[in-house]
Design a protein around this motif. Sequence first.
Motif, mmCIF file in Angstrom:
data_model
loop_
_atom_site.group_PDB
_atom_site.id
_atom_site.type_symbol
_atom_site.label_atom_id
_atom_site.label_comp_id
_atom_site.label_asym_id
_atom_site.label_seq_id
_atom_site.Cartn_x
_atom_site.Cartn_y
_atom_site.Cartn_z
ATOM 1 N N LYS A 8 0.098 -2.025 6.036
ATOM 2 C CA LYS A 8 -1.148 -1.715 5.323
ATOM 3 C C LYS A 8 -0.936 -0.582 4.331
ATOM 4 O O LYS A 8 -1.412 -0.627 3.195
ATOM 5 C CB LYS A 8 -2.249 -1.348 6.327
ATOM 6 N N GLN A 9 -0.194 0.460 4.749
ATOM 7 C CA GLN A 9 0.069 1.579 3.860
ATOM 8 C C GLN A 9 0.928 1.154 2.671
ATOM 9 O O GLN A 9 0.718 1.600 1.540
ATOM 10 C CB GLN A 9 0.752 2.719 4.618
ATOM 11 N N VAL A 10 1.900 0.284 2.940
ATOM 12 C CA VAL A 10 2.766 -0.206 1.865
ATOM 13 C C VAL A 10 1.950 -0.994 0.838
ATOM 14 O O VAL A 10 2.065 -0.783 -0.374
ATOM 15 C CB VAL A 10 3.898 -1.086 2.436
ATOM 16 N N PHE A 11 1.085 -1.919 1.317
ATOM 17 C CA PHE A 11 0.292 -2.741 0.403
ATOM 18 C C PHE A 11 -0.668 -1.875 -0.409
ATOM 19 O O PHE A 11 -0.879 -2.100 -1.601
ATOM 20 C CB PHE A 11 -0.488 -3.811 1.176
ATOM 21 N N ASP A 12 -1.256 -0.870 0.252
ATOM 22 C CA ASP A 12 -2.154 0.036 -0.460
ATOM 23 C C ASP A 12 -1.397 0.826 -1.522
ATOM 24 O O ASP A 12 -1.896 1.029 -2.638
ATOM 25 C CB ASP A 12 -2.825 1.007 0.523
ATOM 26 N N ALA A 13 -0.191 1.284 -1.174
ATOM 27 C CA ALA A 13 0.606 2.083 -2.119
ATOM 28 C C ALA A 13 1.042 1.242 -3.316
ATOM 29 O O ALA A 13 1.102 1.741 -4.450
ATOM 30 C CB ALA A 13 1.822 2.675 -1.409
ATOM 31 N N LEU A 14 1.326 -0.037 -3.083
ATOM 32 C CA LEU A 14 1.729 -0.911 -4.176
ATOM 33 C C LEU A 14 0.550 -1.313 -5.049
ATOM 34 O O LEU A 14 0.718 -1.698 -6.207
ATOM 35 C CB LEU A 14 2.393 -2.177 -3.618
ATOM 36 N N GLY A 15 -0.655 -1.255 -4.482
ATOM 37 C CA GLY A 15 -1.843 -1.629 -5.236
ATOM 38 C C GLY A 15 -1.962 -3.119 -5.466
ATOM 39 O O GLY A 15 -2.476 -3.566 -6.493
ATOM 40 N N ILE A 16 -1.488 -3.919 -4.512
ATOM 41 C CA ILE A 16 -1.541 -5.369 -4.642
ATOM 42 C C ILE A 16 -2.230 -5.962 -3.419
ATOM 43 O O ILE A 16 -2.259 -5.366 -2.344
ATOM 44 C CB ILE A 16 -0.136 -5.984 -4.798
ATOM 45 N N GLN A 20 -1.795 -11.810 -3.660
ATOM 46 C CA GLN A 20 -0.717 -11.631 -4.635
ATOM 47 C C GLN A 20 0.654 -11.616 -3.959
ATOM 48 O O GLN A 20 1.609 -12.226 -4.445
ATOM 49 C CB GLN A 20 -0.933 -10.335 -5.415
ATOM 50 N N ILE A 21 0.744 -10.914 -2.837
ATOM 51 C CA ILE A 21 2.008 -10.838 -2.106
ATOM 52 C C ILE A 21 2.403 -12.221 -1.600
ATOM 53 O O ILE A 21 3.554 -12.637 -1.716
ATOM 54 C CB ILE A 21 1.893 -9.848 -0.931
ATOM 55 N N SER A 22 1.448 -12.946 -1.039
ATOM 56 C CA SER A 22 1.729 -14.285 -0.508
ATOM 57 C C SER A 22 2.210 -15.212 -1.606
ATOM 58 O O SER A 22 3.155 -15.992 -1.417
ATOM 59 C CB SER A 22 0.471 -14.853 0.155
ATOM 60 N N LYS A 23 1.565 -15.132 -2.783
ATOM 61 C CA LYS A 23 1.957 -15.991 -3.894
ATOM 62 C C LYS A 23 3.366 -15.647 -4.364
ATOM 63 O O LYS A 23 4.158 -16.524 -4.670
ATOM 64 C CB LYS A 23 0.944 -15.847 -5.036
ATOM 65 N N GLU A 24 3.676 -14.366 -4.409
ATOM 66 C CA GLU A 24 4.989 -13.933 -4.872
ATOM 67 C C GLU A 24 6.088 -14.392 -3.912
ATOM 68 O O GLU A 24 7.179 -14.776 -4.333
ATOM 69 C CB GLU A 24 5.018 -12.413 -4.998
ATOM 70 N N LEU A 25 5.802 -14.367 -2.606
ATOM 71 C CA LEU A 25 6.807 -14.722 -1.607
ATOM 72 C C LEU A 25 6.776 -16.204 -1.240
ATOM 73 O O LEU A 25 7.611 -16.672 -0.471
ATOM 74 C CB LEU A 25 6.613 -13.882 -0.342
ATOM 75 N N GLY A 26 5.787 -16.936 -1.782
ATOM 76 C CA GLY A 26 5.684 -18.350 -1.442
ATOM 77 C C GLY A 26 5.222 -18.589 -0.019
ATOM 78 O O GLY A 26 5.588 -19.583 0.603
ATOM 79 N N GLU A 27 4.400 -17.671 0.513
ATOM 80 C CA GLU A 27 3.914 -17.777 1.887
ATOM 81 C C GLU A 27 2.413 -18.084 1.900
ATOM 82 O O GLU A 27 1.714 -17.893 0.902
ATOM 83 C CB GLU A 27 4.157 -16.450 2.636
ATOM 84 N N PRO A 73 7.471 7.360 -6.041
ATOM 85 C CA PRO A 73 6.057 7.628 -5.757
ATOM 86 C C PRO A 73 5.132 7.170 -6.876
ATOM 87 O O PRO A 73 5.478 7.221 -8.059
ATOM 88 C CB PRO A 73 6.024 9.155 -5.604
ATOM 89 N N GLU A 74 3.948 6.697 -6.441
ATOM 90 C CA GLU A 74 2.845 6.366 -7.323
ATOM 91 C C GLU A 74 3.206 5.319 -8.364
ATOM 92 O O GLU A 74 2.812 5.391 -9.520
ATOM 93 C CB GLU A 74 2.316 7.638 -8.018
ATOM 94 N N THR A 75 3.975 4.325 -7.949
ATOM 95 C CA THR A 75 4.264 3.227 -8.869
ATOM 96 C C THR A 75 3.696 1.933 -8.312
ATOM 97 O O THR A 75 3.662 1.739 -7.111
ATOM 98 C CB THR A 75 5.774 3.064 -9.097
ATOM 99 N N ASN A 76 3.201 1.093 -9.189
ATOM 100 C CA ASN A 76 2.706 -0.207 -8.741
ATOM 101 C C ASN A 76 3.334 -1.328 -9.570
ATOM 102 O O ASN A 76 2.745 -2.371 -9.771
ATOM 103 C CB ASN A 76 1.174 -0.278 -8.819
ATOM 104 N N VAL A 77 4.553 -1.062 -10.045
ATOM 105 C CA VAL A 77 5.271 -2.087 -10.794
ATOM 106 C C VAL A 77 6.537 -2.457 -10.046
ATOM 107 O O VAL A 77 7.057 -1.669 -9.258
ATOM 108 C CB VAL A 77 5.649 -1.591 -12.215
ATOM 109 N N ARG A 78 7.004 -3.667 -10.293
ATOM 110 C CA ARG A 78 8.205 -4.136 -9.636
ATOM 111 C C ARG A 78 9.412 -3.904 -10.533
ATOM 112 O O ARG A 78 9.349 -4.164 -11.743
ATOM 113 C CB ARG A 78 8.083 -5.636 -9.340
ATOM 114 N N LEU A 79 10.486 -3.421 -9.978
ATOM 115 C CA LEU A 79 11.696 -3.201 -10.747
ATOM 116 C C LEU A 79 12.274 -4.534 -11.202
ATOM 117 O O LEU A 79 12.233 -5.517 -10.471
ATOM 118 C CB LEU A 79 12.732 -2.443 -9.908
ATOM 119 N N MET A 80 12.802 -4.575 -12.408
ATOM 120 C CA MET A 80 13.396 -5.795 -12.939
ATOM 121 C C MET A 80 14.703 -6.094 -12.207
ATOM 122 O O MET A 80 15.460 -5.193 -11.867
ATOM 123 C CB MET A 80 13.665 -5.643 -14.437
ATOM 124 N N THR A 81 14.953 -7.381 -11.986
ATOM 125 C CA THR A 81 16.200 -7.779 -11.340
ATOM 126 C C THR A 81 17.275 -8.021 -12.392
ATOM 127 O O THR A 81 16.986 -8.341 -13.545
ATOM 128 C CB THR A 81 15.999 -9.067 -10.518
#
Length: 225
Positions: A8-16, A20-27, A73-81
């Motif tokens: 829960k803390q991770v999802f809140d920190a990511l701001g997603i 959105q997470i389920s769609k990204e992971l295909g779950e 800290p305080e980022t809600n973007v994903r690093l590019m692969t």
Amino acid sequence: MTIQDRLKQVFDALGITIYQISKELGENPSKFYNILNGRAKPSYDTIMSLLTCYPQISSDFLIRGKLPVLNTPETNVRLMTSDDDTLEVPFIPVKFYASFVESYADGINGADMETFRVRKAVMKNQKQAVVLEISGNSMSPQLIHGAKVLAVPVSDSNWEYQSGGVYAVMYRDYFVVKRIRDNELLTRKYLTLHSDNPNGGNVTVPLQDIRGIWKIVSIVEAPVE
């Protein structure tokens, strides 16, 4: 602090959102709702998929509860692969559907097809996978027009056992993406394909008309609604 609390803390920190997470992971989103509500625990594969997809998550926090929650800290973007983290997968855009259907019996030469770059973590060693482009909104809200999905072929010996998921089905001269709810290939020799959008309609396909089935396993790209 339980793993559910840390997630829960991770999802809140990511701001997603869970969607959105389920769609990204295909779950399925229900998987994460069950985890966060304490009805299930995340598997090792789920944790590793999260860490691979969102490298800013601190593995020390997620696994051991050691702060900080995020590496940056305080980022809600994903690093590019990097290119080393991706694979080129055959891509079948909507404009190629008709040609794909016509050429299917003779086989498709991958060298003549467009390709789409997919992260290795999403591929998960899937064999003969292709990326398909979604046309229309019959499968919204999960799959909207223009979304690109990873699909893997289903052996014809296993067609009658497929249900509950979203599939690309080639029958006669058509190639559609629909949901299989109740599979009646074994009993009545036909398959009913359902739209998630109530306005999308359904179609019933006799077994003898089916030429190929692919299971949709992940969303690899989707436009912002």
